[in-house]
Design an enzyme around this catalytic site. Structure first.
Site, PDB file in Angstrom:
ATOM      1  N   THR A 169      -6.863  -7.760  -8.651  1.00 39.48           N
ATOM      2  CA  THR A 169      -6.431  -9.093  -8.489  1.00 39.48           C
ATOM      3  C   THR A 169      -5.580  -9.253  -9.760  1.00 39.48           C
ATOM      4  O   THR A 169      -5.246  -8.649 -10.422  1.00 39.48           O
ATOM      5  CB  THR A 169      -7.764 -10.085  -8.144  1.00 39.48           C
ATOM      6  N   ASP A 195     -18.438  -2.932 -11.859  1.00 37.58           N
ATOM      7  CA  ASP A 195     -17.101  -3.061 -12.639  1.00 37.58           C
ATOM      8  C   ASP A 195     -16.085  -2.220 -13.196  1.00 37.58           C
ATOM      9  O   ASP A 195     -17.097  -1.167 -13.703  1.00 37.58           O
ATOM     10  CB  ASP A 195     -17.719  -4.080 -13.934  1.00 37.58           C
ATOM     11  N   ASP A 255      -5.736  -1.191  -8.336  1.00 35.20           N
ATOM     12  CA  ASP A 255      -5.227  -2.444  -7.281  1.00 35.20           C
ATOM     13  C   ASP A 255      -6.028  -3.478  -7.160  1.00 35.20           C
ATOM     14  O   ASP A 255      -7.022  -3.790  -6.633  1.00 35.20           O
ATOM     15  CB  ASP A 255      -5.743  -1.723  -5.851  1.00 35.20           C
ATOM     16  N   HIS A 279       0.955  -1.304   0.177  1.00 36.06           N
ATOM     17  CA  HIS A 279      -0.042  -0.121  -0.192  1.00 36.06           C
ATOM     18  C   HIS A 279       0.805   1.153  -0.034  1.00 36.06           C
ATOM     19  O   HIS A 279       0.381   2.258  -0.625  1.00 36.06           O
ATOM     20  CB  HIS A 279      -1.077  -0.185   1.071  1.00 36.06           C
TER      21      HIS A 279
HETATM   22  N1  AG3 Z   1      -3.929  -6.711  -4.949  1.00 35.21           N
HETATM   23  C1  AG3 Z   1      -3.348  -7.771  -5.314  1.00 35.21           C
HETATM   24  C2  AG3 Z   1      -2.192  -8.144  -5.789  1.00 35.21           C
HETATM   25  C3  AG3 Z   1      -1.898  -9.325  -6.541  1.00 35.21           C
HETATM   26  C4  AG3 Z   1      -1.598 -10.425  -5.963  1.00 35.21           C
HETATM   27  N2  AG3 Z   1      -1.225 -11.524  -6.696  1.00 35.21           N
HETATM   28  C5  AG3 Z   1      -0.916 -12.606  -6.153  1.00 35.21           C
HETATM   29  N3  AG3 Z   1      -0.750 -12.956  -4.891  1.00 35.21           N
HETATM   30  N4  AG3 Z   1      -0.874 -13.692  -6.903  1.00 35.21           N
HETATM   31  C6  AG3 Z   1      -3.858  -6.548  -3.437  1.00 35.21           C
HETATM   32  C7  AG3 Z   1      -5.006  -5.841  -2.830  1.00 35.21           C
HETATM   33  C8  AG3 Z   1      -4.500  -5.008  -1.773  1.00 35.21           C
HETATM   34  N5  AG3 Z   1      -5.107  -3.916  -1.718  1.00 35.21           N
END
Ligand code: AG3
Length: 280
Positions: free
Chosen positions: A158, A138, A156, A63
């Protein structure tokens, strides 16, 4: 003595395990499977579809890097769009800047926000900030109708499969370009350069951003609970340079206390290993 482990299957040939005390939550939402575990080393851990999203021990690294790097480059950021980020960590860091007037948070899965408000109170502290508007929709669709209004867009998300897939498409990056002001900045979580599949996703995303934005850079951080521990972020803009336009004195005068980010590290994190440079 219980022997309970959370295991992330990175790929068919690599797994990553963390010993856990117990499972606190598990549910299949409309979009994905949401799990929360209590672990000794990492504190609480949130996984979506089996992949680690955050742990209490190392979320500050991710973050700090996704928020403070762009905030230190462009000091007059007022209007921000955040896509994904339902855990609240990115919003928490953004809300530390008094110059920010408005944040649109676009999270597809309301359940993620609810679960994090219950299990990760230290991450969701700013989810009721008066400057914040949360939209449960979305992100791909949300940016389509936006024109030149954001100073900063933070993606941010996935990984590029499942609900996050659309956030890695050329259409999405083009819409982000249009949604930004002339001095706007786009930052995204850029996957990892290390394992084959992550590296492929990383290169594809980078190519696509490069075809839309004149300035594109990649920076890195050490995130122990993400695949290989070596994670990248993308910085894209219509002209602002992530290092030349950094105003160290200004950022340091803000007095924002961080555990990972600092302006020395800011300059260093854009220096990439040779094997990564060759991939870009
Ligand atoms: N966002 C996910 C980042 C990617 C993670 N990928 C993985 N572990 N394969 C994280 C959210 C935090 N706010």
């Amino acid at each position: 003595q219980m022997d309970l482990w959370f295991t992330e299957n990175h790929s068919d040939s690599v797994r990553f395990s963390i010993r856990v005390d117990k499972q606190l939550y598990s549910e299949q939402s409309e979009y994905q499977r949401i799990d929360v575990f209590q672990s000794l080393e990492f504190g609480r851990l949130l996984a979506l579809d089996g992949y680690v999203m955050i742990t209490q021990k190392d979320e500050f690294i991710y973050h700090d890097m996704i928020v403070h790097v762009p905030m230190a480059v462009k000091k007059d950021i007022k209007n921000v769009l955040v896509i994904g980020a339902g855990d609240g960590g990115t919003v928490r860091e953004l809300c530390r800047y008094s110059t920010i007037e408005h944040i649109d948070l676009v999270e597809i899965d309301k359940k993620v926000v609810e679960v994090c408000e219950e299990y990760f109170p230290e991450m969701t502290v700013s989810m009721h900030d008066p400057r914040l508007d949360i939209h449960f929709t979305d992100g791909l669709r949300f940016v389509r109708r936006k024109q030149g209004e954001y100073d900063l867009i933070i993606v941010d998300s996935t990984d590029p499969f499942g609900p996050g897939e659309g956030l890695f498409t050329p259409e999405f990056y083009g819409n982000c370009y249009n949604a930004l002001t002339d001095t706007g900045v786009l930052v995204n979580q850029h996957e990892s350069p290390f394992y084959v599949n992550d590296a492929k996703a990383m290169c594809r995303a980078h190519e696509r951003i490069k075809s839309v934005f004149p300035v594109c850079a990649v920076y890195q951080a050490h995130i122990p609970t993400y695949a290989s521990g070596h994670w990248l972020f993308g910085f894209a803009s219509k002209g602002l340079d992530p290092i030349k336009d950094l105003d160290e004195q200004h950022w340091n005068s803000l007095g924002i206390k961080t555990r990972y980010y600092n302006t020395e590290l800011h300059k260093g994190c854009f220096a990439l290993p040779s094997y990564v440079k060759e991939m870009l």
